[in-house]
Design an enzyme around this catalytic site. Structure first.
Site, PDB file in Angstrom:
ATOM      1  N   ASP A   1       0.791  -1.232   0.000  1.00  0.00           N
ATOM      2  CA  ASP A   1       0.000   0.000   0.000  1.00  0.00           C
ATOM      3  C   ASP A   1       0.824   1.283   0.000  1.00  0.00           C
ATOM      4  O   ASP A   1       0.285   2.358   0.264  1.00  0.00           O
ATOM      5  CB  ASP A   1      -0.952  -0.002   1.201  1.00  0.00           C
ATOM      6  CG  ASP A   1      -2.123   0.928   0.996  1.00  0.00           C
ATOM      7  OD1 ASP A   1      -2.531   1.108  -0.165  1.00  0.00           O
ATOM      8  OD2 ASP A   1      -2.625   1.479   1.976  1.00  0.00           O
TER       9      ASP A   1
ATOM     10  N   ASP B   1      -4.306  -4.344  -5.503  1.00  0.00           N
ATOM     11  CA  ASP B   1      -3.585  -3.072  -5.697  1.00  0.00           C
ATOM     12  C   ASP B   1      -2.088  -3.222  -5.907  1.00  0.00           C
ATOM     13  O   ASP B   1      -1.416  -2.236  -6.206  1.00  0.00           O
ATOM     14  CB  ASP B   1      -3.807  -2.112  -4.516  1.00  0.00           C
ATOM     15  CG  ASP B   1      -5.258  -1.831  -4.258  1.00  0.00           C
ATOM     16  OD1 ASP B   1      -6.068  -2.014  -5.174  1.00  0.00           O
ATOM     17  OD2 ASP B   1      -5.594  -1.427  -3.139  1.00  0.00           O
TER      18      ASP B   1
ATOM     19  N   ASP C   1     -12.439   1.631   5.677  1.00  0.00           N
ATOM     20  CA  ASP C   1     -11.348   1.818   4.723  1.00  0.00           C
ATOM     21  C   ASP C   1     -10.133   2.469   5.372  1.00  0.00           C
ATOM     22  O   ASP C   1      -9.049   2.459   4.812  1.00  0.00           O
ATOM     23  CB  ASP C   1     -11.801   2.702   3.557  1.00  0.00           C
ATOM     24  CG  ASP C   1     -12.856   2.035   2.706  1.00  0.00           C
ATOM     25  OD1 ASP C   1     -12.783   0.813   2.524  1.00  0.00           O
ATOM     26  OD2 ASP C   1     -13.763   2.743   2.224  1.00  0.00           O
TER      27      ASP C   1
END
Length: 430
Positions: A223, A261, A404
């Protein structure tokens, strides 16, 4: 999650109640959610970082060559020796004439033949029974023809049991009744425990004649230091952790979404080569299972299909089932189906996809907010397809109701957020 382009999905699973479940060895903890965001100004093929994104201005693409995973070994066939009765000649009757006698039965040959026939009569029914009990290969019916697994230990299921408020309980019950992916993070299931967690879920799914879904989310540098930052410390540790997950699958059918991601963030994080190398290694390990593996495919408003296809090829998608799109995001189902077909076409055909529809009931937020945006709704119920010739299933990969990140009033990424869950359910009219 990098703050520049995506939505965070759940990376944290809550402690399970050991009095309700048979085997639970994972430790609680950890952060992590994921899902690329929709950034104001984003258009297909462009990824605009937010002003506060430390990764802004990083590399915008990858030129890494495609990698390939380990090849399958094909065993050399063996041949059984030919056997049969011998032919004996009769005695010489005259100096000039020889007459072959009638062959005599070979008692040993007849005895052996009789034993083989009796054994076949006994073993064939056993073989048929064994064949029916073996898990079907990936090339057969999709996911072995099984339904999607509903995890009784999911965070919304735990929240439903604990809720005192009527609205909170209703929202948690609505969400927990649907099949969702189980997120595997090293913060909650570190090396030495993750295999047991996977084995436990697989056993429960097998008892329910269902196929479980897992999200593997633990690569180092996950991330880009965003809301779901974390992961394992080294690449070698990560590879061993994935190998432990592979062993825990025990040769059973499963759906694996591999590192959401991870690839789509590569250009903006500036470490595309490292990410494709790690994903390729993970794919190589998972090839030793019968799981259907889907790599990170971004979403329809992030990278252009050609750019996404290049990243997938470099990460070894040719050795996986395909790719996953819209993980933790809210793009509409129609836009994601179109996008999945375009990426598959760029890959030359043959690749399949799954789409996350957990929170896209009303599409993305008006202002393109990705982190706990108000005004979004639960999507349609998960369904196993095939949906069409490319898309295998519409799944709830993100766990609706999990935060989130610490934004728009939410708790840390991956934690259950009752207020958010209530809004999702109410906006969907459920």
């Amino acid at each position: 999650m990098a703050d520049d382009a995506r939505d965070d999905a759940s990376a944290t699973r809550h402690r399970r109640d050991d009095s309700r479940y048979v085997v639970r060895t994972g430790t609680a903890g950890g952060a992590g959610g994921t899902g690329p965001s929709d950034v104001p100004g984003d258009v297909p093929g462009e990824h605009a970082a937010r002003p506060d994104d430390p990764a802004a201005g990083a590399a915008a693409g990858s030129t890494e060559p495609p990698r390939t995973g380990p090849s399958a070994r094909i065993g050399a066939p063996t041949r059984a020796a030919d056997t049969g009765p011998s032919i004996r000649r009769g005695p010489r009757r005259t100096p000039d004439v020889r007459e072959a006698s009638t062959p005599r039965p070979n008692r040993a040959w007849w005895t052996t033949t009789l034993i083989i026939l009796l054994a076949a009569a006994l073993l064939i029914p056993i073989g048929v029974w064994l064949a029916s009990s073996i898990e079907p290969e990936q090339g057969g019916a999709l996911y072995g023809g099984r339904d999607l697994f509903v995890d009784p230990g999911s965070s919304p299921a735990v929240a439903a049991d604990a809720a005192v408020d009527t609205d909170e309980r209703h929202a948690a019950e609505v969400i927990s009744a649907r099949p969702m992916a189980v997120w595997l993070t090293p913060e909650e299931f570190p090396p030495g425990t993750v295999g047991d967690e996977v084995r436990d879920i697989v056993a429960q799914a097998t008892d329910a004649a269902a196929v479980p879904s897992f999200v593997i989310y633990g690569m180092p540098g996950r991330d880009c230091q965003g809301q779901s930052a974390g992961g394992l410390a080294t690449q070698a540790e990560y590879v061993r952790w994935v190998e432990e997950i592979t062993a825990g699958l025990s040769g059973r059918q499963a759906i694996i979404v591999l590192e959401p991601d991870s690839l789509a963030l590569g250009p903006s994080c500036g470490d595309t080569a490292r990410r494709t190398e790690l994903i390729s290694a993970a794919v190589g390990s998972l090839q030793n299972s019968t799981a259907s593996v889907y790599l990170d495919g971004g979403h329809s408003n992030w990278l252009a299909p050609r750019e996404m296809a290049d990243l997938l090829e470099a990460a070894g998608v040719a050795h996986a089932r395909g790719f996953a799109t819209n993980v933790s995001n809210m793009r509409t189902t129609d836009s994601e189906l179109t996008y999945a077909h375009r990426v598959a076409d760029e890959l030359g055909g043959g690749a399949h996809a799954v789409v996350d529809v957990s929170r896209n009931g009303d599409g993305p937020a008006v202002d393109a907010e990705w982190c706990n945006p108000p005004g979004i709704a639960l999507g349609e119920d998960p369904q196993k397809g095939p949906i069409d010739d490319v898309v295998d299933a519409l799944l709830w990969i993100k766990t609706p109701g999990e935060s989130d990140g610490e934004c728009n009033g939410g708790p840390p990424a991956g934690e259950w957020w009752a207020e958010g869950a209530i809004e999702l359910v109410e906006n969907a009219g459920r």
